[in-house]
Write a protein that holds these residues in place. Structure first.
Motif, PDB file in Angstrom:
ATOM      1  N   ARG A 127     -28.536  10.677   9.604  1.00  0.00           N
ATOM      2  CA  ARG A 127     -28.664  10.452  11.042  1.00  0.00           C
ATOM      3  C   ARG A 127     -27.923   9.190  11.443  1.00  0.00           C
ATOM      4  O   ARG A 127     -27.573   8.353  10.622  1.00  0.00           O
ATOM      5  CB  ARG A 127     -30.140  10.326  11.433  1.00  0.00           C
ATOM      6  CG  ARG A 127     -30.885  11.640  11.521  1.00  0.00           C
ATOM      7  CD  ARG A 127     -32.313  11.386  11.911  1.00  0.00           C
ATOM      8  NE  ARG A 127     -32.389  10.691  13.169  1.00  0.00           N
ATOM      9  CZ  ARG A 127     -33.459  10.001  13.578  1.00  0.00           C
ATOM     10  NH1 ARG A 127     -34.507   9.902  12.789  1.00  0.00           N
ATOM     11  NH2 ARG A 127     -33.466   9.410  14.735  1.00  0.00           N
ATOM     12  N   SER A 181     -31.257  20.446  11.143  1.00  0.00           N
ATOM     13  CA  SER A 181     -30.574  19.270  11.681  1.00  0.00           C
ATOM     14  C   SER A 181     -29.522  18.695  10.748  1.00  0.00           C
ATOM     15  O   SER A 181     -28.734  17.847  11.161  1.00  0.00           O
ATOM     16  CB  SER A 181     -31.605  18.174  11.989  1.00  0.00           C
ATOM     17  OG  SER A 181     -32.219  17.728  10.798  1.00  0.00           O
ATOM     18  N   THR A 184     -25.844  19.524  11.753  1.00  0.00           N
ATOM     19  CA  THR A 184     -25.402  18.936  13.022  1.00  0.00           C
ATOM     20  C   THR A 184     -25.339  17.419  12.998  1.00  0.00           C
ATOM     21  O   THR A 184     -24.707  16.820  13.858  1.00  0.00           O
ATOM     22  CB  THR A 184     -26.358  19.361  14.152  1.00  0.00           C
ATOM     23  OG1 THR A 184     -27.685  18.919  13.836  1.00  0.00           O
ATOM     24  CG2 THR A 184     -26.364  20.873  14.312  1.00  0.00           C
ATOM     25  N   SER A 185     -25.996  16.798  12.008  1.00  0.00           N
ATOM     26  CA  SER A 185     -26.028  15.335  11.993  1.00  0.00           C
ATOM     27  C   SER A 185     -24.645  14.741  11.756  1.00  0.00           C
ATOM     28  O   SER A 185     -24.268  13.757  12.382  1.00  0.00           O
ATOM     29  CB  SER A 185     -26.998  14.845  10.913  1.00  0.00           C
ATOM     30  OG  SER A 185     -26.615  15.346   9.642  1.00  0.00           O
TER      31      SER A 185
END
Length: 426
Positions: A127, A181, A184-185
């Motif tokens: 992230r 996720s 897409t991070s």
């Protein structure tokens, strides 16, 4: 298909040997890993070295490389989406023998448990850097790597069938969200890295974007969405029980929800903390009305009804975790419905008290402190007559306060004191 797999494995090898001393580290890990075939205790040493090297040294470098211009040059878009999953799969396989031996699990169960944990860790590590993300990384590194002896306590805690099923179900749900996720991070961080340098600025104000309405974003800022508010309220309501459980575990090496510590400060804070947080929400929101009332969809005559509707919606969201907390605190309470009505009536009274006297913060806080100091045992486990008297008194006082608050807000005018603060992020 074979060519694509070969290219992916080559890119994976490049990532795993991205640091200068990577090859020596992998030889060191492989020595203990192979030694574990003769002495299974060596699998634990191999896992400790592998997790320390990988999460503290290699993965941060991989994260920066994948989101940089070099990563975009050496890897295609499909490779950038698949490489995080290959990293998770490779680390899960390498740590599999150590997990299976330490927890005495079957290899299939150990593989899926390790896969879920590594998915969550990679989703956090990849992230965008933030204070919360760095704090999570520090906590996870300390728990999983630097203090591995707590796993024995967790193993005893999971010996209960219901708790183990709940933990595994929670792990599955968290792993699914992490897997969604993960792809897409990297792409999101790439998009943010392409922005011009002048668009990056440090701002202490939260930016109300992508909310359900412009008015809600000004009143409740970045977390104005109902789901975000509900999660926030759940976290506030579970803060004291989790603190009590951790303290009891620290003192007695045993997990127990709502333990009896004999600490009056913590016991009285069980419902006091949500009350004070609700008071903070009311005060901070009313403080923003002065700078945001021109953007609200109502005029001065209907401003009170708009604020009342917004606060009551938030109050319903707060009541859901509070009622669950009330039930979990004393499931054997014979007058639970009366206790729940009293809790909601007290929250209503506090809401209209702030609406009627928005500037008397010290007086309201003193009232709340004097009331909460009685303790939850006296408040919510009182006699039926006492609770009925409290509910009727609170509701009657709320009606009077609402009448005076309505007249007060109809006379209020912010045209001369309206400021431009908060309009910069529209």
């Amino acid at each position: 298909m074979f060519t694509t797999t070969k290219l992916l494995l080559k890119q994976l090898y490049r990532l795993l040997t991205l640091l200068e001393m990577s090859f020596i580290w992998w030889l060191f890990i492989a020595f203990f890993w192979l030694l574990g075939l003769a002495s299974p205790a060596s699998f634990g040493i191999a896992n400790f070295i592998l997790l320390t090297y990988y999460y503290l040294g290699l993965l941060p470098v991989i994260s920066r490389f994948l989101t940089s211009s070099y990563g975009q040059y050496f890897c295609s878009k499909n490779e950038l989406k698949l490489l995080p999953y290959l990293l998770v799969l490779s680390i899960s396989i390498l740590t599999l023998p150590g997990i299976a031996h330490y927890f005495s699990l079957a290899y299939s169960m150990a593989f899926f448990a390790g896969l879920g944990v590594h998915l969550i860790l990679h989703a956090i590590w990849l992230r965008k850097a933030s204070t919360i993300n760095k704090t999570l990384q520090f906590i996870l590194v300390w728990l999983l790597i630097l203090s591995p002896f707590w796993m024995g306590k967790v193993q005893q805690f999971l010996a209960t069938p219901r708790l183990s099923e709940f933990v595994f179900a929670s792990l599955i749900v968290a792993a699914i969200f992490a897997a969604l996720s993960l792809s897409t991070s990297v792409s999101q961080r790439q998009k943010s890295s392409r922005l011009p340098a002048q668009q990056f600025s440090v701002s202490w104000r939260s930016k109300p974007k992508y909310q359900s309405s412009l008015a809600a974003s000004y009143l409740f800022q970045y977390n104005a969405k109902p789901v975000a508010r509900l999660l926030l309220y759940c976290g506030i309501c579970t803060l004291v029980p989790v603190a009590q459980t951790l303290i009891y575990f620290w003192l007695n090496s045993e997990w127990r929800w709502f333990p009896e510590l004999g600490w009056k400060l913590l016991d009285n804070s069980l419902f006091a903390l949500p009350f004070f947080y609700w008071l903070y929400i009311l005060e901070s929101t009313l403080g923003r009305v002065k700078s945001a009332w021109l953007f609200l969809p109502q005029g001065r005559n209907a401003l009170f009804s708009f604020l009342e509707r917004q606060f009551l919606t938030q109050l319903i969201l707060l009541s859901l975790p509070l009622l669950v907390l009330l039930y979990c605190w004393r499931p054997e309470n014979p007058v639970y419905l009366l206790s729940a009505l009293m809790l909601c009536s007290l929250l209503l009274l506090l809401t209209y008290l702030v609406l009627c006297f928005p500037k008397s913060t010290i007086a309201i806080i003193s009232i709340v402190i004097s009331f909460i100091n009685l303790g939850p045992d006296i408040l919510f486990l009182a006699k039926t007559t006492t609770q009925l008297y409290t509910i009727s008194s609170a509701m009657l006082s709320t009606l009077f306060l609402r009448y005076f608050a309505l007249r007060l807000w109809q006379k209020r005018d912010y045209t001369k004191t309206a400021t431009f603060a908060g309009r910069q992020h529209v």
